[in-house]
Write a protein that holds these residues in place. Structure first.
Motif, PDB file in Angstrom:
ATOM      1  N   LEU A 142       2.919 -17.961   1.873  1.00  0.00           N
ATOM      2  CA  LEU A 142       2.297 -16.662   2.099  1.00  0.00           C
ATOM      3  C   LEU A 142       2.588 -15.718   0.939  1.00  0.00           C
ATOM      4  O   LEU A 142       1.702 -14.974   0.472  1.00  0.00           O
ATOM      5  CB  LEU A 142       2.819 -16.091   3.417  1.00  0.00           C
ATOM      6  CG  LEU A 142       2.037 -14.983   4.102  1.00  0.00           C
ATOM      7  CD1 LEU A 142       0.604 -15.409   4.371  1.00  0.00           C
ATOM      8  CD2 LEU A 142       2.723 -14.605   5.412  1.00  0.00           C
ATOM      9  N   ASP A 143       3.826 -15.740   0.454  1.00  0.00           N
ATOM     10  CA  ASP A 143       4.173 -14.905  -0.698  1.00  0.00           C
ATOM     11  C   ASP A 143       3.369 -15.305  -1.931  1.00  0.00           C
ATOM     12  O   ASP A 143       2.931 -14.450  -2.713  1.00  0.00           O
ATOM     13  CB  ASP A 143       5.669 -15.013  -0.994  1.00  0.00           C
ATOM     14  CG  ASP A 143       6.518 -14.301   0.042  1.00  0.00           C
ATOM     15  OD1 ASP A 143       5.973 -13.446   0.764  1.00  0.00           O
ATOM     16  OD2 ASP A 143       7.726 -14.595   0.134  1.00  0.00           O
ATOM     17  N   GLY A 178       5.235  -8.563  -4.616  1.00  0.00           N
ATOM     18  CA  GLY A 178       5.353  -8.189  -3.213  1.00  0.00           C
ATOM     19  C   GLY A 178       5.510  -9.387  -2.317  1.00  0.00           C
ATOM     20  O   GLY A 178       5.178 -10.516  -2.692  1.00  0.00           O
ATOM     21  N   ARG A 179       6.036  -9.142  -1.149  1.00  0.00           N
ATOM     22  CA  ARG A 179       6.163 -10.177  -0.134  1.00  0.00           C
ATOM     23  C   ARG A 179       5.567  -9.679   1.167  1.00  0.00           C
ATOM     24  O   ARG A 179       5.479  -8.485   1.411  1.00  0.00           O
ATOM     25  CB  ARG A 179       7.634 -10.562   0.074  1.00  0.00           C
ATOM     26  CG  ARG A 179       8.263 -11.286  -1.113  1.00  0.00           C
ATOM     27  CD  ARG A 179       9.649 -11.768  -0.774  1.00  0.00           C
ATOM     28  NE  ARG A 179      10.214 -12.543  -1.867  1.00  0.00           N
ATOM     29  CZ  ARG A 179      11.418 -13.111  -1.830  1.00  0.00           C
ATOM     30  NH1 ARG A 179      12.166 -12.961  -0.754  1.00  0.00           N
ATOM     31  NH2 ARG A 179      11.865 -13.802  -2.854  1.00  0.00           N
ATOM     32  N   VAL A 180       5.181 -10.620   2.005  1.00  0.00           N
ATOM     33  CA  VAL A 180       4.569 -10.280   3.280  1.00  0.00           C
ATOM     34  C   VAL A 180       5.645 -10.175   4.351  1.00  0.00           C
ATOM     35  O   VAL A 180       6.473 -11.082   4.481  1.00  0.00           O
ATOM     36  CB  VAL A 180       3.540 -11.361   3.680  1.00  0.00           C
ATOM     37  CG1 VAL A 180       2.902 -11.022   5.011  1.00  0.00           C
ATOM     38  CG2 VAL A 180       2.485 -11.497   2.608  1.00  0.00           C
ATOM     39  N   PRO A 181       5.676  -9.100   5.124  1.00  0.00           N
ATOM     40  CA  PRO A 181       6.600  -9.046   6.253  1.00  0.00           C
ATOM     41  C   PRO A 181       6.300 -10.187   7.227  1.00  0.00           C
ATOM     42  O   PRO A 181       5.179 -10.303   7.723  1.00  0.00           O
ATOM     43  CB  PRO A 181       6.318  -7.689   6.897  1.00  0.00           C
ATOM     44  CG  PRO A 181       5.685  -6.883   5.818  1.00  0.00           C
ATOM     45  CD  PRO A 181       4.907  -7.865   4.985  1.00  0.00           C
ATOM     46  N   CYS A 202       2.459 -10.869   9.066  1.00  0.00           N
ATOM     47  CA  CYS A 202       2.419 -12.166   9.732  1.00  0.00           C
ATOM     48  C   CYS A 202       3.505 -12.224  10.798  1.00  0.00           C
ATOM     49  O   CYS A 202       4.637 -11.772  10.571  1.00  0.00           O
ATOM     50  CB  CYS A 202       2.608 -13.298   8.720  1.00  0.00           C
ATOM     51  SG  CYS A 202       2.580 -14.947   9.463  1.00  0.00           S
ATOM     52  N   THR A 203       3.163 -12.766  11.946  1.00  0.00           N
ATOM     53  CA  THR A 203       4.121 -12.959  13.030  1.00  0.00           C
ATOM     54  C   THR A 203       4.001 -14.390  13.530  1.00  0.00           C
ATOM     55  O   THR A 203       2.900 -14.891  13.744  1.00  0.00           O
ATOM     56  CB  THR A 203       3.853 -11.988  14.199  1.00  0.00           C
ATOM     57  OG1 THR A 203       3.743 -10.654  13.693  1.00  0.00           O
ATOM     58  CG2 THR A 203       4.985 -12.036  15.216  1.00  0.00           C
ATOM     59  N   VAL A 204       5.156 -15.031  13.698  1.00  0.00           N
ATOM     60  CA  VAL A 204       5.207 -16.392  14.226  1.00  0.00           C
ATOM     61  C   VAL A 204       5.907 -16.363  15.581  1.00  0.00           C
ATOM     62  O   VAL A 204       6.989 -15.774  15.724  1.00  0.00           O
ATOM     63  CB  VAL A 204       5.953 -17.330  13.256  1.00  0.00           C
ATOM     64  CG1 VAL A 204       6.090 -18.728  13.871  1.00  0.00           C
ATOM     65  CG2 VAL A 204       5.240 -17.404  11.916  1.00  0.00           C
ATOM     66  N   TYR A 205       5.288 -16.992  16.563  1.00  0.00           N
ATOM     67  CA  TYR A 205       5.848 -17.068  17.912  1.00  0.00           C
ATOM     68  C   TYR A 205       6.216 -18.524  18.186  1.00  0.00           C
ATOM     69  O   TYR A 205       5.333 -19.390  18.301  1.00  0.00           O
ATOM     70  CB  TYR A 205       4.840 -16.569  18.942  1.00  0.00           C
ATOM     71  CG  TYR A 205       4.404 -15.135  18.723  1.00  0.00           C
ATOM     72  CD1 TYR A 205       5.073 -14.078  19.329  1.00  0.00           C
ATOM     73  CD2 TYR A 205       3.331 -14.839  17.872  1.00  0.00           C
ATOM     74  CE1 TYR A 205       4.681 -12.762  19.114  1.00  0.00           C
ATOM     75  CE2 TYR A 205       2.934 -13.529  17.655  1.00  0.00           C
ATOM     76  CZ  TYR A 205       3.617 -12.498  18.274  1.00  0.00           C
ATOM     77  OH  TYR A 205       3.230 -11.201  18.052  1.00  0.00           O
ATOM     78  N   VAL A 253      -2.496 -10.558  10.411  1.00  0.00           N
ATOM     79  CA  VAL A 253      -3.297  -9.354  10.619  1.00  0.00           C
ATOM     80  C   VAL A 253      -3.398  -8.621   9.288  1.00  0.00           C
ATOM     81  O   VAL A 253      -2.385  -8.341   8.647  1.00  0.00           O
ATOM     82  CB  VAL A 253      -2.686  -8.418  11.675  1.00  0.00           C
ATOM     83  CG1 VAL A 253      -3.659  -7.276  12.002  1.00  0.00           C
ATOM     84  CG2 VAL A 253      -2.310  -9.167  12.942  1.00  0.00           C
ATOM     85  N   ALA A 254      -4.617  -8.332   8.878  1.00  0.00           N
ATOM     86  CA  ALA A 254      -4.865  -7.563   7.651  1.00  0.00           C
ATOM     87  C   ALA A 254      -5.722  -6.360   8.008  1.00  0.00           C
ATOM     88  O   ALA A 254      -6.445  -6.361   9.003  1.00  0.00           O
ATOM     89  CB  ALA A 254      -5.572  -8.424   6.608  1.00  0.00           C
ATOM     90  N   HIS A 255      -5.626  -5.328   7.203  1.00  0.00           N
ATOM     91  CA  HIS A 255      -6.529  -4.193   7.374  1.00  0.00           C
ATOM     92  C   HIS A 255      -7.833  -4.507   6.653  1.00  0.00           C
ATOM     93  O   HIS A 255      -7.853  -5.159   5.609  1.00  0.00           O
ATOM     94  CB  HIS A 255      -5.917  -2.908   6.808  1.00  0.00           C
ATOM     95  CG  HIS A 255      -6.616  -1.665   7.269  1.00  0.00           C
ATOM     96  ND1 HIS A 255      -7.820  -1.257   6.733  1.00  0.00           N
ATOM     97  CD2 HIS A 255      -6.292  -0.747   8.221  1.00  0.00           C
ATOM     98  CE1 HIS A 255      -8.200  -0.135   7.318  1.00  0.00           C
ATOM     99  NE2 HIS A 255      -7.298   0.193   8.232  1.00  0.00           N
ATOM    100  N   HIS A 256      -8.930  -4.032   7.214  1.00  0.00           N
ATOM    101  CA  HIS A 256     -10.251  -4.316   6.664  1.00  0.00           C
ATOM    102  C   HIS A 256     -10.417  -3.755   5.252  1.00  0.00           C
ATOM    103  O   HIS A 256     -11.307  -4.180   4.506  1.00  0.00           O
ATOM    104  CB  HIS A 256     -11.322  -3.739   7.593  1.00  0.00           C
ATOM    105  CG  HIS A 256     -12.704  -4.233   7.321  1.00  0.00           C
ATOM    106  ND1 HIS A 256     -12.972  -5.498   6.851  1.00  0.00           N
ATOM    107  CD2 HIS A 256     -13.917  -3.629   7.451  1.00  0.00           C
ATOM    108  CE1 HIS A 256     -14.272  -5.653   6.701  1.00  0.00           C
ATOM    109  NE2 HIS A 256     -14.875  -4.534   7.050  1.00  0.00           N
ATOM    110  N   LEU A 257      -9.567  -2.824   4.841  1.00  0.00           N
ATOM    111  CA  LEU A 257      -9.616  -2.297   3.490  1.00  0.00           C
ATOM    112  C   LEU A 257      -9.317  -3.374   2.449  1.00  0.00           C
ATOM    113  O   LEU A 257      -9.743  -3.265   1.291  1.00  0.00           O
ATOM    114  CB  LEU A 257      -8.620  -1.152   3.330  1.00  0.00           C
ATOM    115  CG  LEU A 257      -9.041   0.212   3.893  1.00  0.00           C
ATOM    116  CD1 LEU A 257      -7.829   1.117   4.021  1.00  0.00           C
ATOM    117  CD2 LEU A 257     -10.101   0.861   3.004  1.00  0.00           C
TER     118      LEU A 257
END
Length: 268
Positions: free
Chosen positions: A67-68, A97-100, A134-137, A149-153
């Protein structure tokens, strides 16, 4: 249920971190969306979520590295938005940058969907970012649910499919211990936004504006479609989904109308 924070790092670090930043003008579409976002702050209406299930072994750390790498390659995923000194909308791109990435462990199987929906609806701060998370369950039945989840921007439906394809390739290589070095992109989205602004400054869009002003002259302010209930005084995002199947004859006719109009079947 327990929660781990894996690489939970701000995409745009505070002063002294995160590397050099670059600022570009926002595109026309981004500028319009920023106005709508400011009119309705804190709304998840422009969240673009995608979720998938993983059955079998899942290496969360390898997925985080893939992802990073995706974010490193695409400037749009390292972007936040602000108002420039001249008052126009601008996008600010972080050099690194890195993704939370948050991991929820021991999630009950019958409660996973509710958690996914709640996280998908959590709003973004477009000025602070990050605009991708990103969230992992880790579900107690041994499977994993992964939510991006991304913002449409910074992402649309078409881009989402390309992003998932690249992410899958990166994850596969990372798990196998192989180098993942996709070709460097010759153009990034800010390049398009800058080109668009240059064309506007040169008057390239004036003819198009005049065309549509004339074509839409006298058009109704609202589309008075037949509704099954009165139109509310204030528009909401509440809605539903209706599924139905077109017959072959209708599909063929729709394709003809689309081709004659220079439009896609989706637009038609």
């Amino acid at each position: 249920m327990t929660v781990d924070a894996v690489d939970l790092i701000d995409l745009y670090a505070a002063e002294g971190g995160g590397g050099e930043e670059y600022e570009f003008p926002a595109s026309d579409a981004q500028s319009r969306l920023l106005v709508l976002d400011q009119l309705n702050p804190g709304s998840p209406q422009y969240n673009v979520p995608v979720a998938f299930a993983v059955h079998g072994p899942f290496d969360t750390a390898a997925f985080g590295r893939a992802l990073d790498a995706l974010v490193d390659r695409h400037e749009a995923l390292r972007t936040v938005f602000r108002t420039a000194e001249d008052g126009t909308p601008a996008q600010r791109v972080s050099a690194v940058g890195r993704v939370p990435l948050t991991v929820h462990r021991d999630v009950p199987a019958d409660g996973a969907d509710a958690l996914l929906l709640a996280e998908a609806a959590r709003p973004f701060d477009t000025s602070a970012g990050p605009l991708l998370r990103c969230t992992v369950y880790a579900v107690d039945d041994g499977s994993h649910r992964v939510l991006l989840v991304a913002h449409h921007l910074v992402c649309d439906g078409w881009s989402l499919g390309l992003m998932l394809e690249e992410l899958s390739e990166g994850y596969r290589d990372t798990v196998r211990g192989l180098p993942h070095r996709p070709a460097e992109l010759p153009l990034q989205f800010p390049d398009y936004a800058a080109w668009q602004r240059e064309r506007a400054a040169d008057g390239a869009f004036e003819a198009s504006v005049r065309h549509w002003v004339e074509r839409l002259r006298g058009a109704p302010a609202t589309m008075e479609l037949p509704l099954d209930r009165p139109r509310p005084a204030v528009r909401t995002a509440a809605g539903g989904t209706e599924r139905f199947v077109f017959g072959a004859e209708v599909r063929e006719r729709l394709a003809e109308v689309a081709a004659a109009s220079g439009a896609t079947p989706f637009m038609t």
